[in-house]
Design an enzyme around this catalytic site. Structure first.
Site, PDB file in Angstrom:
ATOM      1  N   ASP A  52       3.289   9.593  -6.459  1.00  0.00           N
ATOM      2  CA  ASP A  52       2.390  10.695  -6.114  1.00  0.00           C
ATOM      3  C   ASP A  52       2.777  11.292  -4.759  1.00  0.00           C
ATOM      4  O   ASP A  52       2.212  12.306  -4.338  1.00  0.00           O
ATOM      5  CB  ASP A  52       0.926  10.264  -6.140  1.00  0.00           C
ATOM      6  CG  ASP A  52       0.607   9.099  -5.214  1.00  0.00           C
ATOM      7  OD1 ASP A  52       1.508   8.647  -4.478  1.00  0.00           O
ATOM      8  OD2 ASP A  52      -0.544   8.627  -5.233  1.00  0.00           O
ATOM      9  N   GLU A 190       2.983  -2.104   1.145  1.00  0.00           N
ATOM     10  CA  GLU A 190       3.325  -1.008   2.049  1.00  0.00           C
ATOM     11  C   GLU A 190       2.788  -1.241   3.449  1.00  0.00           C
ATOM     12  O   GLU A 190       1.596  -1.487   3.646  1.00  0.00           O
ATOM     13  CB  GLU A 190       2.794   0.324   1.503  1.00  0.00           C
ATOM     14  CG  GLU A 190       3.140   1.506   2.395  1.00  0.00           C
ATOM     15  CD  GLU A 190       2.924   2.859   1.751  1.00  0.00           C
ATOM     16  OE1 GLU A 190       3.148   3.874   2.433  1.00  0.00           O
ATOM     17  OE2 GLU A 190       2.531   2.899   0.560  1.00  0.00           O
TER      18      GLU A 190
END
Length: 272
Positions: A52, A190
């Site tokens: 995304d 992340e």
């Protein structure tokens, strides 16, 4: 110590688990269109993420939130037509899975049916448990995503490193184990401390893919436009640029403009 690599004609979710077991690191890059995916796949990248992040890189939005399910399907379809080897994972966009497990399943089914993708990726842990269960029950492979989850940027308020405090680190570990137990085939970590990445990776049998998570993850992922230096404003510590295409492409285009203006292009050999 170098590890002998097994040649995979086609990478599957099973291949990734096998790579972790054999100590072979997993390479993962984003791609959002046919031409780039063709190049990435030919270079034998193991996993292509239709992220995304297309919201930022391709459309110029400040966050990943605006991109729609239809747009993600468009990008994923373009990538699928290009690949011969890589496993293609597609992000479920913001708003397509968080509120309702039934909607999450419908979104995942649309991605798989309409794009031909191989798996989907969702951000979050225990809070999206029911959505993950429904998607997996339908036979759709799921990759998790913990740590800095960009779809929650307005909750965090910043893109800074996550899970530095003990309480958040413990929750991340619990969520990682939960996602593995539910049946996820892999997990993106992340922007978390390297030691936490190491602890999570050693606690799981499924592979972890780091982005800003240090060297102890079972694989690494970057946005391909960042790796190639097509972007130049984004300079996090974890990013290694392998080219400076922003400058090289700019110079090439400037030369083209100059040649058109001076009537050097096209020359006699470049016409019919």
């Amino acid at each position: 110590m170098s590890v002998a690599k097994k040649e995979y004609k086609r990478v599957t979710v099973k291949s990734l688990v096998e790579m972790k077991k054999n100590g072979e690191k997993i390479s993962m890059l984003t791609a959002y269109d046919y031409s780039m995916a063709k190049i990435v796949d030919a270079a034998k990248v193991d996993v292509i993420l239709v992220g995304d992040s297309a919201s930022n890189v391709m459309a110029g939005h400040e966050t990943t939130l605006p991109i729609t399910l239809d747009q993600m399907i468009y990008h994923a379809s373009s990538v699928i037509r290009a690949i011969d080897r890589a496993l293609v994972v597609v992000d479920l966009p913001f708003g397509s899975y968080q509120s309702d497990p039934k909607e999450a399943l419908r979104s995942a089914i649309r991605i798989m049916k309409e794009s031909g993708a191989h798996a989907v990726k969702l951000e979050g842990g225990a809070e999206i448990k029911e959505s993950v269960k429904r998607i997996l029950a339908a036979g759709i492979p799921v990759m998790g995503h913990l740590g800095l989850t960009p779809q929650s940027i307005y909750k965090f308020g910043t893109y800074t490193v996550r899970a530095k405090e003990e309480e958040e680190a413990e929750k991340l570990m619990e969520d990682a184990k939960l996602l593995e137990k539910l049946g996820c085939f892999g997990l993106v970590l992340e922007k978390i401390p390297a030691q936490l990445t190491k602890n999570v990776s050693e606690s799981l049998t499924i592979p972890t893919i780091g982005i800003g998570g240090g060297k102890h993850a079972d694989g690494q992922v970057l946005v391909v436009h960042d790796l190639l230096g097509m972007t130049h404003e984004f300079n996090p510590r974890f990013l290694r640029r392998y080219m400076n295409l922003y400058e090289e492409m700019g110079n090439a285009i400037s030369n083209y403009v100059s040649d058109v203006k001076s009537q050097d292009f096209p020359n006699d050999e470049e016409q019919y």
